[in-house]
Each structure stands twice: as C-alpha cells, then as structure tokens.
Scaffold this motif. Structure first.
Motif, PDB file in Angstrom:
ATOM      1  N   ASP A  70       8.859 -15.335   2.359  1.00 26.75           N
ATOM      2  CA  ASP A  70       9.840 -15.463   3.436  1.00 26.75           C
ATOM      3  C   ASP A  70       9.680 -16.749   4.240  1.00 26.75           C
ATOM      4  O   ASP A  70      10.478 -17.034   5.109  1.00 26.75           O
ATOM      5  N   HIS A  77       2.177  -5.123  -1.809  1.00 27.26           N
ATOM      6  CA  HIS A  77       3.309  -5.978  -1.393  1.00 27.26           C
ATOM      7  C   HIS A  77       3.468  -7.086  -2.434  1.00 27.26           C
ATOM      8  O   HIS A  77       4.576  -7.364  -2.899  1.00 27.26           O
ATOM      9  N   ASP A 114       0.568  -8.868   4.738  1.00 30.05           N
ATOM     10  CA  ASP A 114       1.707  -7.944   4.671  1.00 30.05           C
ATOM     11  C   ASP A 114       1.267  -6.678   3.954  1.00 30.05           C
ATOM     12  O   ASP A 114       1.433  -6.531   2.734  1.00 30.05           O
ATOM     13  N   PHE A 144       2.430  -3.052   9.199  1.00 27.78           N
ATOM     14  CA  PHE A 144       2.994  -3.726  10.359  1.00 27.78           C
ATOM     15  C   PHE A 144       2.611  -2.886  11.573  1.00 27.78           C
ATOM     16  O   PHE A 144       1.813  -1.941  11.458  1.00 27.78           O
ATOM     17  N   TYR A 161       6.727   0.089  13.413  1.00 26.25           N
ATOM     18  CA  TYR A 161       7.592  -0.508  12.374  1.00 26.25           C
ATOM     19  C   TYR A 161       7.222  -0.030  10.982  1.00 26.25           C
ATOM     20  O   TYR A 161       8.071   0.149  10.117  1.00 26.25           O
ATOM     21  N   ALA A 198       4.838  -2.989   4.832  1.00 26.33           N
ATOM     22  CA  ALA A 198       5.556  -4.039   4.105  1.00 26.33           C
ATOM     23  C   ALA A 198       6.326  -3.436   2.929  1.00 26.33           C
ATOM     24  O   ALA A 198       5.972  -2.374   2.410  1.00 26.33           O
ATOM     25  N   ARG A 199       7.341  -4.146   2.499  1.00 25.31           N
ATOM     26  CA  ARG A 199       8.109  -3.746   1.324  1.00 25.31           C
ATOM     27  C   ARG A 199       7.265  -3.961   0.059  1.00 25.31           C
ATOM     28  O   ARG A 199       6.320  -4.759   0.056  1.00 25.31           O
ATOM     29  N   PHE A 229       9.065  -6.702  -4.433  1.00 24.74           N
ATOM     30  CA  PHE A 229       9.090  -8.038  -5.026  1.00 24.74           C
ATOM     31  C   PHE A 229       8.508  -7.944  -6.441  1.00 24.74           C
ATOM     32  O   PHE A 229       7.750  -7.007  -6.737  1.00 24.74           O
ATOM     33  N   HIS A 231       3.437 -10.272  10.314  1.00 25.29           N
ATOM     34  CA  HIS A 231       4.834 -10.296  10.789  1.00 25.29           C
ATOM     35  C   HIS A 231       5.028  -9.252  11.872  1.00 25.29           C
ATOM     36  O   HIS A 231       4.328  -8.229  11.885  1.00 25.29           O
ATOM     37  N   TYR A 250       8.756  -7.519  13.257  1.00 27.29           N
ATOM     38  CA  TYR A 250      10.215  -7.550  13.220  1.00 27.29           C
ATOM     39  C   TYR A 250      10.832  -6.750  14.361  1.00 27.29           C
ATOM     40  O   TYR A 250      12.010  -6.440  14.298  1.00 27.29           O
ATOM     41  N   ARG A 253      13.637   2.966   0.954  1.00 25.92           N
ATOM     42  CA  ARG A 253      13.896   1.923   1.961  1.00 25.92           C
ATOM     43  C   ARG A 253      14.054   0.546   1.306  1.00 25.92           C
ATOM     44  O   ARG A 253      14.933  -0.227   1.690  1.00 25.92           O
ATOM     45  N   LEU A 284      16.964  -3.165   1.379  1.00 21.89           N
ATOM     46  CA  LEU A 284      16.586  -4.465   1.950  1.00 21.89           C
ATOM     47  C   LEU A 284      17.125  -5.612   1.086  1.00 21.89           C
ATOM     48  O   LEU A 284      16.945  -5.613  -0.136  1.00 21.89           O
ATOM     49  N   MET A 325      17.040  -9.526  -0.225  1.00 20.32           N
ATOM     50  CA  MET A 325      15.950 -10.484  -0.439  1.00 20.32           C
ATOM     51  C   MET A 325      15.785 -11.349   0.821  1.00 20.32           C
ATOM     52  O   MET A 325      16.782 -11.655   1.484  1.00 20.32           O
ATOM     53  N   PRO A 326      14.560 -11.743   1.147  1.00 16.20           N
ATOM     54  CA  PRO A 326      14.382 -12.650   2.296  1.00 16.20           C
ATOM     55  C   PRO A 326      15.213 -13.930   2.099  1.00 16.20           C
ATOM     56  O   PRO A 326      15.342 -14.410   0.966  1.00 16.20           O
ATOM     57  N   VAL A 327      15.729 -14.442   3.188  1.00 19.65           N
ATOM     58  CA  VAL A 327      16.586 -15.641   3.128  1.00 19.65           C
ATOM     59  C   VAL A 327      15.877 -16.781   2.393  1.00 19.65           C
ATOM     60  O   VAL A 327      16.497 -17.507   1.621  1.00 19.65           O
TER      61      VAL A 327
HETATM   62  N1  LIG Z   1      15.102 -10.594   7.050  1.00 17.88           N
HETATM   63  C1  LIG Z   1      13.841 -11.184   6.681  1.00 17.88           C
HETATM   64  C2  LIG Z   1      13.126 -10.195   5.765  1.00 17.88           C
HETATM   65  C3  LIG Z   1      11.778 -10.649   5.402  1.00 17.88           C
HETATM   66  C4  LIG Z   1      11.042  -9.618   4.521  1.00 17.88           C
HETATM   67  O1  LIG Z   1      11.571  -9.044   3.555  1.00 17.88           O
HETATM   68  N2  LIG Z   1       9.768  -9.421   4.888  1.00 17.88           N
HETATM   69  C5  LIG Z   1       8.847  -8.665   4.102  1.00 17.88           C
HETATM   70  C6  LIG Z   1       7.468  -9.301   4.223  1.00 17.88           C
HETATM   71  S1  LIG Z   1       7.447 -10.876   3.416  1.00 17.88           S
HETATM   72  C7  LIG Z   1       8.793  -7.202   4.501  1.00 17.88           C
HETATM   73  O2  LIG Z   1       7.878  -6.500   4.112  1.00 17.88           O
HETATM   74  N3  LIG Z   1       9.764  -6.706   5.249  1.00 17.88           N
HETATM   75  C8  LIG Z   1       9.794  -5.336   5.623  1.00 17.88           C
HETATM   76  C9  LIG Z   1      11.108  -4.950   6.223  1.00 17.88           C
HETATM   77  O3  LIG Z   1      11.962  -5.853   6.368  1.00 17.88           O
HETATM   78  O4  LIG Z   1      11.255  -3.777   6.565  1.00 17.88           O
HETATM   79  C10 LIG Z   1      14.100 -12.520   5.973  1.00 17.88           C
HETATM   80  O5  LIG Z   1      15.197 -12.714   5.431  1.00 17.88           O
HETATM   81  O6  LIG Z   1      13.190 -13.358   5.983  1.00 17.88           O
END
Ligand SMILES: N[C@@H](CCC(=O)N[C@@H](CS)C(=O)NCC(=O)O)C(=O)O
Ligand SMILES: [Fe+2]
Length: 286
Positions: free
Chosen positions: A74, A144, A161, A164, A168, A171-172, A175, A203, A205, A245, A249, A251-253
């Motif tokens: 990310d 993760h 990660d 959290f 919260y 981590a996801r 990937f 992180h 959020y 969950r 989600l 993908m991170p930007v």
């Molecule tokens: N919206 C963020 C999401 C980033 C993301 O996916 N973060 C990971 C860690 S690298 C995560 O575990 N997120 C958990 C969540 O969003 O619930 C972006 O686009 O950067």
C-alpha cells in the motif's frame, strides 16, 4: 532494557513508521519508512523519510538498521533513500524470496533474482541481532504475506500487518501468498507473549466511531477486546470472517507501484531503453 520509540504517522497511506533507539549507545533502527508517491503524477518525495532523519539527528542517533516488517502493498519503502543517507542495512524476513518469486511474473521483473537480493539481511524466525546494547528478536508472523515478521525489543513488539488496534481488528489475508488460517496462528503466537507487552501497529484506519489515530496497544487489550480475534474466537470462525471481509476490500490504491519497488528493497526498476525509469502496470492481472 527498553528502547526509546518515536512514531511517525503518514496520513496519505495510514502507515506508522518508527524511530527506535538504544538510550545507552544512541544506535537506532527505522521501522517501515514511507517513500511518498503521488499516483496522479508518478512523482516521489522523501519528505516523510526526511522527518525521521531530522528526528534522529536532533537526538544524536546513528541509524544502523532499516527494518521492514514485509513487502508493503500500500506504500513504497524509503529504504533506499535512508540507506544512502545513513549507511544502514536494509533488513526483511527470509521468506521475501517467496514474495519475490510470486510477484516477479506480475511485473516481468527479470532483474529480480528471487534470492532475497538486494536486501542486505534476510532474517529467520527466532533469530536475534543487536541494536546497540539492546537485542532485536525476529518472529516470523506470516498470513498477511508469506514474509511478514514482527520485531521484539524488550517489552515492545512491532507487529507489522498482523493485528490492528483492538477496535479495527486484523490485516487482510487475500494478497497473493496470503492465508487467513496462517494469519490466525501468527496472531495467536503474538498474543501468547506476556500480557503487558506493548504492541506497535503498522497501520491505523480509524475504526468507526473513533476520531484520533492510534497505534499502540497491549497483548492484554488485544486478547480481551480485538473485534476479530479476542480470546475465544476459533480458527474456523476467524477464517470465515476474514475471507468474507476480504471479498469486500478493493486492492490498495498503490499495490502495483508499491510491490514492484518493495520486492527490490525500495529500488526503482532498472531504466528502460530510453534511460528513463518506469513503473509497470500489467493489465488484467490482479
Ligand atoms: N484503502 C487502503 C487499503 C489498504 C489495505 O488494504 N491495507 C491492508 C494492509 S497493507 C489491510 O490489511 N487492510 C485491512 C482493511 O482495510 O480492513 C489503500 O487503498 O491503500
Ligand atoms: Fe501490508
């Protein structure tokens, strides 16, 4: 003995980097530094990393180590800039080899050997190294990503990660190379540490209803209150929750720019035929 710890929050990617030092010798490590990257222009900036260096200089610290908890998906790592300024060694878990091999085809990264280079040090689970007179112990905490590690120094653990903040969750695990059951086991290993152990997040959020960013908690607080994985949550229940969950989600930007730089230990890809540096985005892959 415990380290001095200063946290740096990056609002663009919700990442926390740390400057960790031994008060006796003033030797320091930087955990998970961010290279600022604007996806609109493709322009990088070292402003965030320079703030950490300024804090180190102000406190008379010498930076020996740049500690990556994993190949972040990310944000880009500022390891190369910081290594250039300090001579510090760039350190990551040994399973980065697997991550390099998984992602090499995504970027046709023929320069990436898949043997852990160009990181300076590859760490095994349970290995320890010195930060001045302090000891840093490595815990392999995959799930993760396959290469995730946590760094324990005295009563403090930088958990990357995995977990959290309690409100919260976790981590996801979706990937490439990620796995929810593996993440569950890694987290249980972290939560088996003494209850008063301080856990430092990578992180935050902002959970719904909370207004201030937070990145410091304890084993006890996670065991009693983590919304995904408090004591009593079974592996099956966690895996079902996590998979459900993760399907929601995006993908991170910055996943595509980040991963191709971070598997190269923060180096940009080699220049193209015209001598210019490009980041590569494969169409319809992820
Ligand atoms: N919206 C963020 C999401 C980033 C993301 O996916 N973060 C990971 C860690 S690298 C995560 O575990 N997120 C958990 C969540 O969003 O619930 C972006 O686009 O950067
Ligand atoms: Fe991550």
């Amino acid at each position: 003995m415990n380290p001095d710890i200063q946290a740096f929050f990056d609002e663009a990617t919700f990442t926390i980097s740390y400057l960790v030092s031994d008060p006796a010798t003033r030797r320091a490590a930087i955990v998970d530094p961010v290279l600022d990257y604007d996806p609109r222009s493709g322009r990088t900036s070292t402003a965030s990393a320079a703030r950490i260096l300024a804090a180190a200089a102000q406190n008379g610290l010498s930076v020996d180590w740049i500690l990556e908890t994993h190949a972040h998906a990310d944000h880009l790592s500022a390891a190369v800039f910081l290594k250039g300024k300090t001579g510090a060694k760039v350190v990551i878990g040994e399973h980065i080899r697997d991550v390099q091999r998984v992602f090499r085809p995504v970027f046709n990264a023929t320069d990436v050997a898949g043997d852990g280079t160009p990181f300076d040090v590859l760490l095994k689970d349970g290995e320890a190294f010195a930060l001045g007179e302090l000891t840093v112990e490595v815990m392999h905490t995959p799930g993760h990503t396959p290469a995730c590690v946590s760094y324990r120094i005295g009563d403090n653990v930088f958990v990357g990660d995995t977990l959290f903040m309690p409100d919260y969750g976790t981590a996801r695990a979706d990937f490439p190379g990620g796995d929810a059951a593996t993440l569950y086991r890694s987290i249980r290993k972290l939560l088996a540490l003494p209850p008063q152990t301080t856990l430092w997040m990578c992180h935050d959020y902002l959970a719904p209803g909370r207004k201030d960013y937070a990145w410091k908690t304890t084993v006890a607080a996670e065991r009693s209150g983590n919304v995904h994985i408090h004591d009593g949550v079974s592996e099956d229940a966690f895996v079902t929750m996590r998979r459900t969950r993760d399907k929601t989600l995006a993908m991170p930007v910055l996943i595509l720019p980040s991963v191709q730089v971070n598997i190269r230990a923060g180096h940009m890809p080699p220049p193209d035929g015209d001598g210019n540096v490009y980041l590569k985005i494969q169409v319809d892959r992820l």
